[in-house]
Design an enzyme around this catalytic site. Sequence first.
Site, PDB file in Angstrom:
ATOM      1  N   ASN A 438       0.819  -1.206   0.000  1.00  0.00           N
ATOM      2  CA  ASN A 438       0.000   0.000   0.000  1.00  0.00           C
ATOM      3  C   ASN A 438       0.859   1.266   0.000  1.00  0.00           C
ATOM      4  OD1 ASN A 438      -1.906   1.962   0.328  1.00  0.00           O
ATOM      5  ND2 ASN A 438      -3.011   0.955   1.976  1.00  0.00           N
ATOM      6  N   ASP A 439       1.509   1.545   1.136  1.00  0.00           N
ATOM      7  CA  ASP A 439       2.271   2.797   1.233  1.00  0.00           C
ATOM      8  C   ASP A 439       3.403   2.878   0.210  1.00  0.00           C
ATOM      9  OD1 ASP A 439       0.655   3.584   3.321  1.00  0.00           O
ATOM     10  OD2 ASP A 439       1.966   2.736   4.853  1.00  0.00           O
ATOM     11  N   VAL A 440       3.977   1.731  -0.161  1.00  0.00           N
ATOM     12  CA  VAL A 440       5.130   1.767  -1.072  1.00  0.00           C
ATOM     13  C   VAL A 440       4.723   2.034  -2.516  1.00  0.00           C
ATOM     14  CG1 VAL A 440       6.552   0.291   0.377  1.00  0.00           C
ATOM     15  CG2 VAL A 440       5.154  -0.740  -1.418  1.00  0.00           C
TER      16      VAL A 440
END
Lengths: 512, 94
Positions: A438-440
């Site tokens: 997600n964040d990456v």
Amino acid sequence: MEALATILFVGAGVGFILGLRMLAHPETARKGNLVSACAMGSAVLGTLVTILEARRGLASDAVETAASASPDALLYVAGGLLVGAVVGIPAARLVKMTSMPEMVAIFNGFGGAASLLVGWGTFQRASTAHQSAQRVLDGVTGDNSAITTEVNVSLTALLGSFGGGDGRFITATIFLAILIGGVTFTGSLIAFGKLSGFITTRPLLYRGQNLINGLLLMVIAGAGVLLVMNPEESWVLPVCIGLSFVLGVAAVVPIGGGDMPVVISLLNSYSGLAACAAGFATDNTLLIIVGALVGASGIVLTRIMCLAMNRSLANVLFSGFGSVTKQSSGAKGEHREARSLTPHDAYYVLEAASSVVIVPGYGMAVAQAQHAVKELADQLEANGADVRFAVHPVAGRMPGHMNVLLAEANVPYEQLAEIDDVNPSMETVDVALVIGANDVVNPDAKGNESSPLYGMPIVEVNRARNVFVLKRSLRTGFAGVENPLFYLENTSMIFGDAKATIEALVGEFKSG
Amino acid sequence: MDKIQISAFIFLLAMFLGLELIRKVPAQLHTPLMSGSNAISGITLIGAMVVASQAESSLGLGLASAAVGFAAVNVVGGYLVTDRMLAMFKKRGA
């Protein structure tokens, strides 16, 4: 015999260095590990030779001092080694690859505990000798004051003569071995608890945390000074040990699950530095060298992890990142809808794709989907597509976590790409398949200066022709930040369990 | 040069050597590197053995034996699990 020990020790030093060098290439890495293990064997053998030599020297030197070196000490050593084999072998055999971070964390803790105990044991030896000298002295006092001054050896001097250096310096290194070892031990236990889910992975924060930790550090420094200046005070050492345990807990508790790669790297470094301190305390050069190598290794990894998140080490350690849910500025007030796709529809796009990039994240590990992913990659390749895996450095719970899982599923290492390998050609990628990451892949990290992720290097899947995101829901990732990727024109969500979705896709390929 | 100085220099040189060696390890191998270097940090084992052999009280012997145990788990488990992991890294077609 002394020459033999020297050869064994020098050989061990060379072996450790060569082994580490060979670890730098996938082809030689396994052999490198073996070389390193042989170096360890050589070091242990050299130590045995030294111990036996010292025994013989004592036995021939003087009969009364020989009694002090109890003959069954070697039995205890053998017992300890046996325990190591009995616990270590099954643990190494049975651990699941998804549980690798927990395994490394707990082993790190053991290393720290060992260094702490070596420091404590060294202190204990001098302290025992001091006490018996004191008893002799008490028996003599009054009779002859000349003898009193002659025999009166301070504990500091004893520590110095046993450690082969200045007494205060040796005491200080003992303190460091205990402090770093203790912090490594309890810190690793907390990290283990967080990784295996015994403790909440959310950062634990309270008011004045940094102030209290700062005070704790000052108290520990004070205790250290006290120990060095006045080692005869028998209560100081246990206090130092207790405080180091408390510090280890206090340091790791405020750090969230997604920041674990940094914490594990740092604890890895500490376990090396603790060994180093123990080496200084016991006058053991090999311990100093090898401890420094491990310490350096942990520092390099810590730095890589911090760079991969565009955050400073201080920010990771003290900020409690991920504890507050922050809103992405673009999402405020706006009502957006994500497109969702069934595996059946996704199959038609994948079937036509000639270039596919797969981005795995911690979600893949949780769903145990790595084998299914490999099968899908095989199907895609058989279908004529070029398949690559884009692995972000902080994907997962420890450095390189995703790579190990994919290697376990037989993905060849040539297919495991780093983000700099895939980003430049992202426009030519037909489908970017995001599995549990997600964040990456959050494009705000590149385009939105107000995002907490801003500046973090990402896999720029938003530039691919199609993006399929396999996810259970639209919930935020570890950082608690909205991901605008989900709402882009070229993005489709495939909701559901990642493993089930991928198995469905594989099924489509097989029947189609 | 006095002993502490020599040791300090050795420490610094080993640190620099470590930084240079590890910098070259590719991201793919970071997990095996960690568990491998973890096993290496079990070198405390030899320190623990020496302390055990010199122990002059039962407390001292107990402490050192526990240290041998902890470090040995670290060494044995660390090397084995690293080997298990590295055996999985294969070339295409291998």
